[in-house]
Write a protein that holds these residues in place. Structure first.
Motif, PDB file in Angstrom:
ATOM      1  N   SER A   8       4.669  -8.848  -9.392  1.00  0.00           N
ATOM      2  CA  SER A   8       6.181  -8.572  -8.978  1.00  0.00           C
ATOM      3  C   SER A   8       7.075  -9.689  -9.554  1.00  0.00           C
ATOM      4  O   SER A   8       6.729 -10.634 -10.074  1.00  0.00           O
ATOM      5  CB  SER A   8       6.236  -8.683  -7.444  1.00  0.00           C
ATOM      6  OG  SER A   8       7.834  -8.641  -7.041  1.00  0.00           O
ATOM      7  N   SER A 133       7.393  -2.772  -0.815  1.00  0.00           N
ATOM      8  CA  SER A 133       8.235  -3.499  -1.624  1.00  0.00           C
ATOM      9  C   SER A 133       8.385  -4.866  -1.346  1.00  0.00           C
ATOM     10  O   SER A 133       8.913  -5.131  -0.301  1.00  0.00           O
ATOM     11  CB  SER A 133       9.731  -2.904  -2.420  1.00  0.00           C
ATOM     12  OG  SER A 133      10.279  -3.680  -3.076  1.00  0.00           O
ATOM     13  N   GLU A 207       7.577   5.321  -6.796  1.00  0.00           N
ATOM     14  CA  GLU A 207       8.471   4.938  -7.482  1.00  0.00           C
ATOM     15  C   GLU A 207       9.738   4.652  -6.587  1.00  0.00           C
ATOM     16  O   GLU A 207      10.817   4.107  -6.767  1.00  0.00           O
ATOM     17  CB  GLU A 207       9.050   5.774  -8.449  1.00  0.00           C
ATOM     18  CG  GLU A 207       9.431   6.987  -8.522  1.00  0.00           C
ATOM     19  CD  GLU A 207       8.371   8.118  -8.286  1.00  0.00           C
ATOM     20  OE1 GLU A 207       8.696   9.381  -8.460  1.00  0.00           O
ATOM     21  OE2 GLU A 207       7.287   7.779  -8.208  1.00  0.00           O
ATOM     22  N   THR A 209      10.939   2.787  -3.780  1.00  0.00           N
ATOM     23  CA  THR A 209      10.382   1.639  -3.252  1.00  0.00           C
ATOM     24  C   THR A 209      11.500   1.158  -2.155  1.00  0.00           C
ATOM     25  O   THR A 209      10.903   0.139  -1.305  1.00  0.00           O
ATOM     26  CB  THR A 209      10.468   0.505  -4.365  1.00  0.00           C
ATOM     27  OG1 THR A 209      11.851   0.302  -4.909  1.00  0.00           O
ATOM     28  CG2 THR A 209       9.402   0.801  -5.390  1.00  0.00           C
ATOM     29  N   ARG A 210      12.403   1.638  -1.980  1.00  0.00           N
ATOM     30  CA  ARG A 210      13.705   1.258  -0.979  1.00  0.00           C
ATOM     31  C   ARG A 210      13.744   2.484  -0.444  1.00  0.00           C
ATOM     32  O   ARG A 210      13.735   3.722  -0.880  1.00  0.00           O
ATOM     33  CB  ARG A 210      14.872   0.779  -1.783  1.00  0.00           C
ATOM     34  CG  ARG A 210      14.514  -0.418  -2.523  1.00  0.00           C
ATOM     35  CD  ARG A 210      14.027  -1.363  -1.715  1.00  0.00           C
ATOM     36  NE  ARG A 210      14.786  -2.019  -0.542  1.00  0.00           N
ATOM     37  CZ  ARG A 210      15.896  -2.881  -0.858  1.00  0.00           C
ATOM     38  NH1 ARG A 210      15.831  -3.638  -2.135  1.00  0.00           N
ATOM     39  NH2 ARG A 210      16.667  -3.563   0.172  1.00  0.00           N
TER      40      ARG A 210
END
Length: 432
Positions: A8, A133, A207, A209-210
């Motif tokens: 990350s 994430s 994809e 992630t939030r």
């Protein structure tokens, strides 16, 4: 503890991320609190295994910069001090923000710390949550007077009372000052966090992630419908969180117990050195309860101080070169690492921020960012200087109707020119 963790760009305690000035180690603090002994351990590790630069972050954590070849020894020292996660995979997901005055705030509706401990325990022990994430974040607001209410979170909970019952309003992909989408009882608060996170992982593509990424595609009502199928949700009925006012993170302020205060101090531009941090730890033992709390304003608090000791403590903090008065211009300026330590920085923001502080006639909230990533500020500041080249910035003023930094006011300014415009803005009656 195994250090085999996923790659990350976000630093962690176990993941040292390289920058221009060396490695960065981010130490996530449970509830933003650290014991004096742990503060000493951070100071010693930064001094012995890195360049000595310690930063207070805008999520009430600490990070050490300038780490070289002794990263393993530094990690071992911090783990030995009890500053690491329960397991390696759990480090990334310990993103739970509380008020810096949790449990001691005069305005709080309940003490959030026990619930926070339960949530943090679940985040670390629930293997599926390790898929989240490293930026996925939760806020638990107990209604305190001192609370950062402008940082967006994937899930936020905020305490209020209705018909004599304590409830937690909640919202997704926003802030407690936004309109809540529902409410739960305190007894169901932990379950809400678990269900929201599980539902997010069920619905989001890799994809996404939030939470905001998911809600860009999935209607909020559709998410809430699935949430209600798993948990009792109450209507919000128009409750709205009152924004905090004043500079309650700096200086001495009354707690919820007679004759006790907490004392806040700001390391200039969020940067501590080992002497400062060890000094704060010593003062926490001498005047407080042996703990130091970090804040989202990149400052620190010493809680449970006798009111009669506040003046002496403030003088001692000043002697450590910490700022203790909101009228000091540097206490209101934030700046990222800048080109001196970050390869993406277009200007030496720390240097320019110090220059700006000498030019402003009065303290103003200003954010200097070396690039568009806005690492130093999770919220939109009243004024932002965005670097365009060495020593030159575009000036933005916050505008609720505009995304990002707000409205572009002027381009390619020197710090001196920016100071002139900021001073004129502060004198304007329209800027009240």
């Amino acid at each position: 503890m195994s250090t085999a963790i996923r790659p990350s760009a976000c630093p962690g305690l176990l993941r040292i991320v390289q920058a221009l000035d060396g490695g960065i180690c981010r130490i996530k603090l449970n509830g933003g609190s650290i014991s004096a002994d742990q503060a000493d351990a951070v100071a010693n590790a930064a001094e012995q295994f890195a360049g000595g630069a310690i930063e207070a972050t805008n999520r009430a954590n600490l990070q050490i910069r300038g780490i070289g070849e002794q990263s393993s020894a530094l990690i071992d020292r911090l783990l030995a001090a009890g500053l690491g996660p329960r397991n390696a995979a759990g480090d990334d997901v310990r993103n739970l923000m509380l008020s810096p005055t949790a449990g001691i705030d005069r305005q709080m509706r309940f003490d959030t710390r026990a619930l926070a401990e339960q949530i943090l325990d679940t985040l670390q022990s629930h293997p599926r949550f390790h898929e989240l994430s490293a930026k996925f974040a939760v806020q638990l607001d107990g209604g305190e007077a001192l609370a950062m209410l402008e940082h967006p979170h994937d899930l936020w909970l905020s305490a209020f009372e209705r018909d004599g019952e304590a409830l937690l309003a909640f919202g997704l992909a926003g802030c407690p000052t936004d309109r809540a989408v529902g409410a739960v009882t305190l007894e169901n608060a932990h379950a809400l966090v678990v269900v929201v996170l599980e539902l997010f992982l069920d619905l989001a593509r890799p994809e996404q992630t939030r939470m905001r990424h998911l809600l860009d595609e999935l209607p909020m009502l559709a998410f809430l419908e699935q949430l209600r199928a798993r948990l009792p949700i109450k209507a919000n009925s128009g409750w709205q969180r009152t924004p905090a006012t004043g500079d309650l993170h700096i200086g001495a302020h009354q707690q919820n117990a007679d004759n006790l205060v907490y004392v806040g101090a700001v390391p200039p531009l969020g940067r501590l050195d080992p002497i400062m941090l060890r000094g704060a730890a010593r003062l926490a033992r001498q005047f407080g309860d042996g703990s130091v709390r970090l804040t989202p304003w990149q400052s620190l608090l010493l809680p449970n101080v006798k009111a009669s000791d506040a003046a002496q403590l403030l003088e001692s903090l000043k002697s450590l070169n910490l700022l203790t008065e909101a009228v000091e211009p540097l206490s209101r300026i934030i700046a990222c690492t800048g080109s001196n330590g970050c390869g993406k920085g277009l200007a030496d923001t720390k240097h320019d921020a110090r220059r700006l502080a000498t030019l402003l006639p009065q303290a103003q909230s200003v954010h200097l960012s070396g690039c568009t990533r806005s690492c130093a500020a999770a919220h939109c500041a009243p004024a932002t200087l965005l670097a365009v080249s060495a020593g030159h910035y575009d000036l933005y003023f916050r505008d609720a109707a505009l995304p990002g930094f707000g409205a572009l006011h002027a381009r390619n300014l020197t710090i001196e020119a920016a100071a002139t415009l900021l001073a004129a803005r502060s004198r304007s009656p329209l800027d009240a």
